[in-house]
Motif scaffolding. Structure first.
Motif, PDB file in Angstrom:
ATOM      1  N   SER A 188      -3.554   1.771 -14.183  1.00 52.05           N
ATOM      2  CA  SER A 188      -3.317   0.790 -13.131  1.00 52.05           C
ATOM      3  C   SER A 188      -4.392   0.951 -12.068  1.00 52.05           C
ATOM      4  CB  SER A 188      -1.928   0.972 -12.533  1.00 52.05           C
ATOM      5  OG  SER A 188      -1.884   2.118 -11.706  1.00 52.05           O
ATOM      6  N   PRO A 189      -4.622  -0.090 -11.278  1.00 50.64           N
ATOM      7  CA  PRO A 189      -5.644   0.001 -10.228  1.00 50.64           C
ATOM      8  C   PRO A 189      -5.399   1.180  -9.305  1.00 50.64           C
ATOM      9  CG  PRO A 189      -4.885  -2.262 -10.457  1.00 50.64           C
ATOM     10  CD  PRO A 189      -4.003  -1.425 -11.347  1.00 50.64           C
ATOM     11  N   LEU A 190      -4.146   1.403  -8.967  1.00 55.54           N
ATOM     12  CA  LEU A 190      -3.808   2.530  -8.092  1.00 55.54           C
ATOM     13  C   LEU A 190      -4.260   3.844  -8.723  1.00 55.54           C
ATOM     14  CD1 LEU A 190      -2.123   3.761  -5.682  1.00 55.54           C
ATOM     15  CD2 LEU A 190      -0.267   3.950  -7.331  1.00 55.54           C
ATOM     16  N   LYS A 201       0.843  -1.210   0.000  1.00 54.26           N
ATOM     17  CA  LYS A 201       0.000   0.000   0.000  1.00 54.26           C
ATOM     18  C   LYS A 201       0.874   1.255   0.000  1.00 54.26           C
ATOM     19  CE  LYS A 201      -4.318  -1.695   1.902  1.00 54.26           C
ATOM     20  NZ  LYS A 201      -5.245  -1.729   3.047  1.00 54.26           N
ATOM     21  N   LYS A 202       2.035   1.114   0.597  1.00 50.53           N
ATOM     22  CA  LYS A 202       2.959   2.246   0.654  1.00 50.53           C
ATOM     23  C   LYS A 202       3.732   2.409  -0.659  1.00 50.53           C
ATOM     24  CE  LYS A 202       6.575   1.587   3.311  1.00 50.53           C
ATOM     25  NZ  LYS A 202       7.483   1.481   4.466  1.00 50.53           N
ATOM     26  N   THR A 203       4.190   1.288  -1.210  1.00 45.48           N
ATOM     27  CA  THR A 203       5.100   1.368  -2.363  1.00 45.48           C
ATOM     28  C   THR A 203       4.410   1.211  -3.715  1.00 45.48           C
ATOM     29  OG1 THR A 203       5.534  -1.013  -2.382  1.00 45.48           O
ATOM     30  CG2 THR A 203       6.936   0.352  -0.984  1.00 45.48           C
ATOM     31  N   ASN A 204       3.239   0.588  -3.729  1.00 44.40           N
ATOM     32  CA  ASN A 204       2.452   0.366  -4.959  1.00 44.40           C
ATOM     33  C   ASN A 204       3.039  -0.638  -5.945  1.00 44.40           C
ATOM     34  OD1 ASN A 204       2.184   3.863  -4.801  1.00 44.40           O
ATOM     35  ND2 ASN A 204       0.636   2.467  -4.055  1.00 44.40           N
ATOM     36  N   ARG A 205       4.160  -1.257  -5.592  1.00 40.86           N
ATOM     37  CA  ARG A 205       4.789  -2.202  -6.524  1.00 40.86           C
ATOM     38  C   ARG A 205       5.468  -3.302  -5.730  1.00 40.86           C
ATOM     39  NH1 ARG A 205       6.492   3.376  -7.327  1.00 40.86           N
ATOM     40  NH2 ARG A 205       5.409   4.112  -9.174  1.00 40.86           N
ATOM     41  N   LEU A 243      -7.173 -20.060  -3.322  1.00 42.99           N
ATOM     42  CA  LEU A 243      -6.407 -19.527  -2.215  1.00 42.99           C
ATOM     43  C   LEU A 243      -6.922 -20.012  -0.879  1.00 42.99           C
ATOM     44  CD1 LEU A 243      -4.064 -17.573  -2.155  1.00 42.99           C
ATOM     45  CD2 LEU A 243      -5.683 -15.871  -1.381  1.00 42.99           C
ATOM     46  N   PHE A 278      -5.325  -4.527  -4.305  1.00 42.89           N
ATOM     47  CA  PHE A 278      -5.514  -4.298  -5.750  1.00 42.89           C
ATOM     48  C   PHE A 278      -5.518  -2.820  -6.103  1.00 42.89           C
ATOM     49  CE2 PHE A 278      -8.211  -3.880  -9.550  1.00 42.89           C
ATOM     50  CZ  PHE A 278      -7.515  -4.704 -10.411  1.00 42.89           C
ATOM     51  N   ASP A 279      -6.256  -2.059  -5.322  1.00 42.48           N
ATOM     52  CA  ASP A 279      -6.410  -0.644  -5.656  1.00 42.48           C
ATOM     53  C   ASP A 279      -5.172   0.188  -5.353  1.00 42.48           C
ATOM     54  OD1 ASP A 279      -8.953  -0.750  -6.734  1.00 42.48           O
ATOM     55  OD2 ASP A 279      -9.851  -0.841  -4.742  1.00 42.48           O
ATOM     56  N   TYR A 280      -4.140  -0.486  -4.857  1.00 45.88           N
ATOM     57  CA  TYR A 280      -2.906   0.243  -4.576  1.00 45.88           C
ATOM     58  C   TYR A 280      -1.810  -0.122  -5.550  1.00 45.88           C
ATOM     59  CZ  TYR A 280      -5.230   1.544  -0.307  1.00 45.88           C
ATOM     60  OH  TYR A 280      -6.111   2.062   0.583  1.00 45.88           O
ATOM     61  N   LEU A 281      -2.087  -1.072  -6.413  1.00 46.54           N
ATOM     62  CA  LEU A 281      -1.044  -1.545  -7.332  1.00 46.54           C
ATOM     63  C   LEU A 281      -0.899  -0.623  -8.523  1.00 46.54           C
ATOM     64  CD1 LEU A 281      -1.588  -5.408  -7.505  1.00 46.54           C
ATOM     65  CD2 LEU A 281       0.414  -4.189  -6.622  1.00 46.54           C
ATOM     66  N   ASP A 282       0.344  -0.283  -8.826  1.00 47.58           N
ATOM     67  CA  ASP A 282       0.585   0.518 -10.021  1.00 47.58           C
ATOM     68  C   ASP A 282       1.125  -0.347 -11.157  1.00 47.58           C
ATOM     69  OD1 ASP A 282       0.501   3.054 -11.294  1.00 47.58           O
ATOM     70  OD2 ASP A 282       2.684   3.182 -11.148  1.00 47.58           O
ATOM     71  N   PRO A 288     -11.791 -11.690  -1.486  1.00 45.72           N
ATOM     72  CA  PRO A 288     -10.888 -10.562  -1.635  1.00 45.72           C
ATOM     73  C   PRO A 288     -11.343  -9.392  -0.768  1.00 45.72           C
ATOM     74  CG  PRO A 288     -11.583 -11.409  -3.783  1.00 45.72           C
ATOM     75  CD  PRO A 288     -12.414 -12.080  -2.738  1.00 45.72           C
ATOM     76  N   ALA A 289     -10.371  -8.644  -0.297  1.00 46.55           N
ATOM     77  CA  ALA A 289     -10.695  -7.509   0.551  1.00 46.55           C
ATOM     78  C   ALA A 289     -11.622  -6.560  -0.187  1.00 46.55           C
ATOM     79  CB  ALA A 289      -9.408  -6.780   0.915  1.00 46.55           C
ATOM     80  N   PRO A 298       1.688  -4.821 -12.372  1.00 47.63           N
ATOM     81  CA  PRO A 298       1.508  -6.214 -11.980  1.00 47.63           C
ATOM     82  C   PRO A 298       2.627  -6.653 -11.028  1.00 47.63           C
ATOM     83  CG  PRO A 298       1.377  -5.963 -14.361  1.00 47.63           C
ATOM     84  CD  PRO A 298       1.830  -4.643 -13.813  1.00 47.63           C
ATOM     85  N   ARG A 320      -7.924   4.394  -8.541  1.00 46.58           N
ATOM     86  CA  ARG A 320      -8.366   4.810  -7.211  1.00 46.58           C
ATOM     87  C   ARG A 320      -8.019   6.280  -6.974  1.00 46.58           C
ATOM     88  NH1 ARG A 320      -6.065   5.080  -2.225  1.00 46.58           N
ATOM     89  NH2 ARG A 320      -4.159   4.097  -2.937  1.00 46.58           N
ATOM     90  N   ALA A 377      -0.893 -13.504  -5.313  1.00 41.83           N
ATOM     91  CA  ALA A 377      -2.354 -13.603  -5.220  1.00 41.83           C
ATOM     92  C   ALA A 377      -2.878 -12.812  -4.019  1.00 41.83           C
ATOM     93  CB  ALA A 377      -2.760 -15.074  -5.114  1.00 41.83           C
ATOM     94  N   ILE A 378      -2.168 -12.933  -2.909  1.00 41.56           N
ATOM     95  CA  ILE A 378      -2.610 -12.212  -1.704  1.00 41.56           C
ATOM     96  C   ILE A 378      -2.560 -10.699  -1.937  1.00 41.56           C
ATOM     97  CG2 ILE A 378      -1.883 -11.643   0.655  1.00 41.56           C
ATOM     98  CD1 ILE A 378      -1.112 -14.666   0.899  1.00 41.56           C
ATOM     99  N   GLU A 406      -5.423  -9.598  -4.039  1.00 44.01           N
ATOM    100  CA  GLU A 406      -6.713  -9.681  -3.343  1.00 44.01           C
ATOM    101  C   GLU A 406      -6.914  -8.522  -2.364  1.00 44.01           C
ATOM    102  OE1 GLU A 406      -7.636 -14.462  -3.061  1.00 44.01           O
ATOM    103  OE2 GLU A 406      -6.515 -13.488  -1.472  1.00 44.01           O
ATOM    104  N   HIS A 407      -5.818  -8.177  -1.696  1.00 45.89           N
ATOM    105  CA  HIS A 407      -5.973  -7.225  -0.587  1.00 45.89           C
ATOM    106  C   HIS A 407      -5.463  -5.820  -0.885  1.00 45.89           C
ATOM    107  CE1 HIS A 407      -7.235 -10.412   2.171  1.00 45.89           C
ATOM    108  NE2 HIS A 407      -6.330 -11.168   1.580  1.00 45.89           N
TER     109      HIS A 407
END
Lengths: 328, 470
Positions: B155-157, A252-256, B113, A282-286, B135-136, A288, B160, A275-276, A279-280
């Motif tokens: 990207s998802p980020l 969440k902090k680094t996005n990658r 999972l 996703f909205d923080y990923l910049d 998923p969260a 894959p 958001r 996968a984890i 799932e948890h």
């Protein structure tokens, strides 16, 4: 704090616990008179006698089964696998008995056994002696799987492992036995299911366990020096139970994220971590989640091929640059 | 495994939109088969497979904007290895082993999972069931923004952040693969260093107005950057239906940008002349009477193109380009003809129109217009040209002025031929008249020269036999 090797830290955990608890016994091939192929139990037979440091025939299935029986009856055996590669012979005992007896008995019987030994490769032992089995054992409910990377953790987690009421698969980084680090005095246990932030950073999370943690620290130094990228390095330490929270907070902090492992990519720890994260966080990923894994071949013997088959600095840097959308 | 990339179809092309896949993943393709339609700045084209084999993976979605050189698809050799690894079956391992250490499995591993919470329970501490973890929940439902351009647009980020900070992603060019908008692209807007200019920032409707106090006119409300709820649409009257956001076709976007640039940076001026078309009409009837049944008839536009093409070598200032502060004369006479399409405008050119006979001009023109409407033009057929003609005569327009097609120096706008009373000697008779308006770049040419150009054009059209001589 004392500076000691990974090997001595491990030995001191075994000795301390044997001193503290009479039900703790060691069992395995060449661990007594010979002192252990990797000298982890060197001279412990002199200190605790051959009833508590038991030499066995070359029969992994047999002595592992014996140890499980001892554990069911109140002992706390610590079994040495000369290497984890030999555990395939004992895997029926480990998976079918150790992992399941608590469930089968409705909680009436527990199996407080620790099975330990070096895991992984990188030292030219070829295909049959170079397995990384953390993903394999991590699959089975009923087993706990840990893979400490530092002298402090190997001691603290061995203390926790021996005291744990359930079977623990204790995967040592064989290549790190001679590495030194500070180890706190006394009864400094390290809990399972808690990852360690080996280096703080803000730009990308590099995630691994075991000897790859050292690789990641090297990569992080290089990224900081050459690209002004501050990488956060996370040492999982514990494969099962697993610390999702630390990873998610980091991403969440680094996005990658880049997940690195020596084992093969398919159906692996890195697959699970990726996968984890999705799932948890996703909205923080910049980008894959990147995985760097061992090549999909039986480990080669030839040194040049062996180096090419396992993650190295350049592969991890490339993966990091992909996640950072940089050319590198 | 061979990769197909977004090809560079012309000098100005930096990216293309993948309009439509003509083949699906898993299809067998032969070299030369059309596999996709792409759209560049001005036209849509089919692109062909560079190899034969199985179309292993489509790497971009329909509607994605892809920079040139970026992979768009992967074609596998016909050895079945692609299929094996793509489905993740047992054969995959073998296939991968063959490719060595750098093997990139192409299959997507689907892992059921196991909850970490369960994994962390001591064995026997309770019944653990092998359920997959939910998923969260995402904290904020993220609208797709204005993008809607495909899976990899942001990207998802970024999605958001866009939702939280009211950033209109359609206004941002992605720097990631396939044009993906990534964190670095939006951070300037998030941290406040840059303010996004929405397409139509208007004063917010003021609540004062709603309270019917006319003393506080709405117009005094300071213009504000639109907030997230209205970022992609103009402010509007309360109580009226919401305007519908339209997906802007690429060609419309490009036309808009070029025209705005032209009108804002080129000092336009306009000169109009009325031409007597009686002789031209008679000439045309005579010529077309010779055309066999079903043959291509000469249009008035063909005659105007030919007249302009013959006039331009005598008025070089109009066959020029003003670019980067320099004036360039074109030695060739390539006449662009503006063609209206559903989504916008395109102007393919007739090369060396001055050298071509009227018949050849006519045939070239019909061919270009036909293919422009089918999206079948090649980039080299519309990128370039030295002078443009835009004709709205067939739509009963008396006259109009056109915007210069940069970097050209002038454009000729053609109105309808109308029957009108004209003075002939001392009588009023019915004549056929047509108005031509030239819009010219004053940096390249002056009014008198444009007037003389129109005189020359008039000469050709009023004595149409000269068109056949040129």
């Amino acid at each position: 704090m004392a500076v000691m090797t990974y090997r001595d830290a491990l030995k001191s955990a075994l000795a301390d616990e044997m001193e503290r608890d009479e039900s703790v016994v060691l069992i395995g091939e060449d661990i007594g008179l010979y002192g252990g192929t990797h000298l982890i139990t060197d001279k412990l037979i002199d200190r605790f006698g051959k009833k508590r440091v038991i030499d066995t025939p070359i029969a992994e299935g047999g002595f592992t089964g014996a140890a499980i029986g001892m554990a069911m009856n109140g002992m706390k055996p610590v079994v040495e696998m000369m290497t984890w590669n030999f555990s395939f012979l004992a895997s029926d005992q480990i998976i079918q008995n150790a992992a399941k007896l608590r469930y089968f008995s409705g909680g009436q019987v527990s199996v407080p056994i620790v099975i330990r030994g070096p895991n992984g490769g990188g030292v030219q032992l070829s295909a049959q002696h170079t397995h990384s089995l953390e993903g394999f054992y991590g699959q089975f409910p009923g087993l706990k799987v840990v893979a400490p990377a530092t002298p402090e953790d190997v001691k603290g987690m061995m203390l926790t492992a021996i005291r744990d009421p359930d079977p623990v698969i204790f995967m040592e980084a064989g290549a790190l036995y001679g590495t030194k680090g500070e180890v706190p005095e006394g009864d400094a246990t390290v809990p399972f299911g808690k990852a360690r932030i080996a280096r703080e950073g803000s730009d990308i999370s590099l995630i691994s366990y075991g000897r790859q943690v050292n690789l990641l620290l090297k990569v992080a130094d290089q990224l900081a020096k050459e690209q002004d990228v501050q990488a956060e390095v996370i040492d999982l330490r514990s494969i099962r139970p697993f610390d999702s929270e630390t990873i998610i907070e980091s991403v969440k902090k680094t996005n990658r994220a880049v997940v690195v492992q020596e084992q093969w990519r398919w159906f692996s720890v890195a697959s699970e971590v990726a996968a984890i994260i999705q799932e948890h966080a996703f909205d923080y990923l910049d980008a894959p989640v990147e995985r760097v894994s061992g090549a999909e071949v039986p480990a080669p013997y030839a040194r040049n091929l062996e180096i090419a088959a396992f993650p190295g600095v350049s592969q991890v840097i490339e993966a990091a640059n992909r996640a950072l959308y940089r050319k590198g | 495994m061979p990769m197909m990339i977004m090809p560079k179809m012309g000098d100005g092309m930096e990216e293309g939109t993948l309009l439509k896949w003509l083949k699906a993943e898993g299809d067998e393709v032969s070299q030369g088969d059309a596999i996709a339609e792409i759209e560049t700045d001005k036209v849509s084209l089919e692109i062909e497979a560079t190899e034969s084999g199985t179309l292993a993976r489509l790497l971009v979605g329909e509607g994605d904007v892809v920079p040139i050189g970026q992979p768009i698809a992967q074609i596998g050799a016909d050895d079945g290895s692609v299929t094996a690894s793509a489905t993740g079956d047992a054969a995959a391992t073998t296939a991968l082993a063959d490719t060595g250490a750098d093997a990139e499995p192409t299959g997507q591993t689907v892992v059921n999972l196991k909850s970490d919470a369960e994994a962390s329970e001591p064995a026997g501490a309770g019944a653990s069931t092998a359920t997959s973890v939910a998923p969260a929940a995402t904290e904020a439902p993220v609208p797709t923004g204005g993008s809607g351009n495909g899976r990899f647009r942001a990207s998802p980020l970024v999605k958001r952040l866009a939702s939280e900070h009211g950033i209109d992603l359609t206004q941002i060019d992605g720097s990631g693969p396939g044009g993906r908008i990534v964190k670095d692209d939006v951070m300037p807007f998030v941290t406040g260093g840059q303010k996004q200019q929405p397409r139509a920032a208007q004063p917010e409707p003021t609540p004062v107005a709603a309270q019917a106090t006319p003393a506080a006119p709405a117009a005094e409300a300071a213009p504000k950057i639109a907030t997230s709820s209205q970022v992609s649409a103009p402010a509007r009257h309360v109580g009226r239906p919401e305007p519908v956001l339209r997906d802007l076709p690429r060609i419309r976007r490009v036309t808009g940008r070029r025209m705005a640039e032209s009108k804002q940076t080129v000092p336009h001026f306009y000169v109009t002349a009325e031409i007597a078309m009686d002789a031209a009409a008679a000439f045309r009837s005579e010529v077309n009477a010779q055309v066999p049944e079903g043959g291509a008839r000469v249009s008035f536009n063909d005659m105007i193109v030919k007249a302009a093409a013959l006039a331009l070598p005598q008025h070089r200032d109009l066959n020029a380009s003003f670019e980067d502060g320099e004036l360039y004369d074109h030695v060739n006479i390539d006449i662009n003809i503006a063609v209206a399409l559903d989504g916008g405008l395109i102007a393919p050119f007739i090369a060396d129109a001055d050298q071509k006979s009227l018949g050849a001009v006519s045939r070239a023109s019909k061919d270009l217009i036909g293919r422009a409407k089918n999206g079948g033009l090649k980039p080299e057929e519309y990128q370039g040209g030295t002078f443009t003609i835009s004709n709205l005569g067939m739509l009963d327009v008396d006259e109009f002025i056109a915007v210069i097609n940069p970097p050209q120096a002038a454009i000729l706008a053609v109105g309808a031929i109308v029957r009108t009373p004209v003075v002939s000697g001392n009588e009023i008779v019915i004549g056929q008249r047509m108005k031509l308006t030239v819009a010219a770049d004053h940096r390249a040419v002056d009014g008198a020269e444009v007037a003389r150009f129109l005189q020359t054009v008039r000469g050709y059209l009023e004595r149409p036999m000269t068109l056949a001589l040129g």
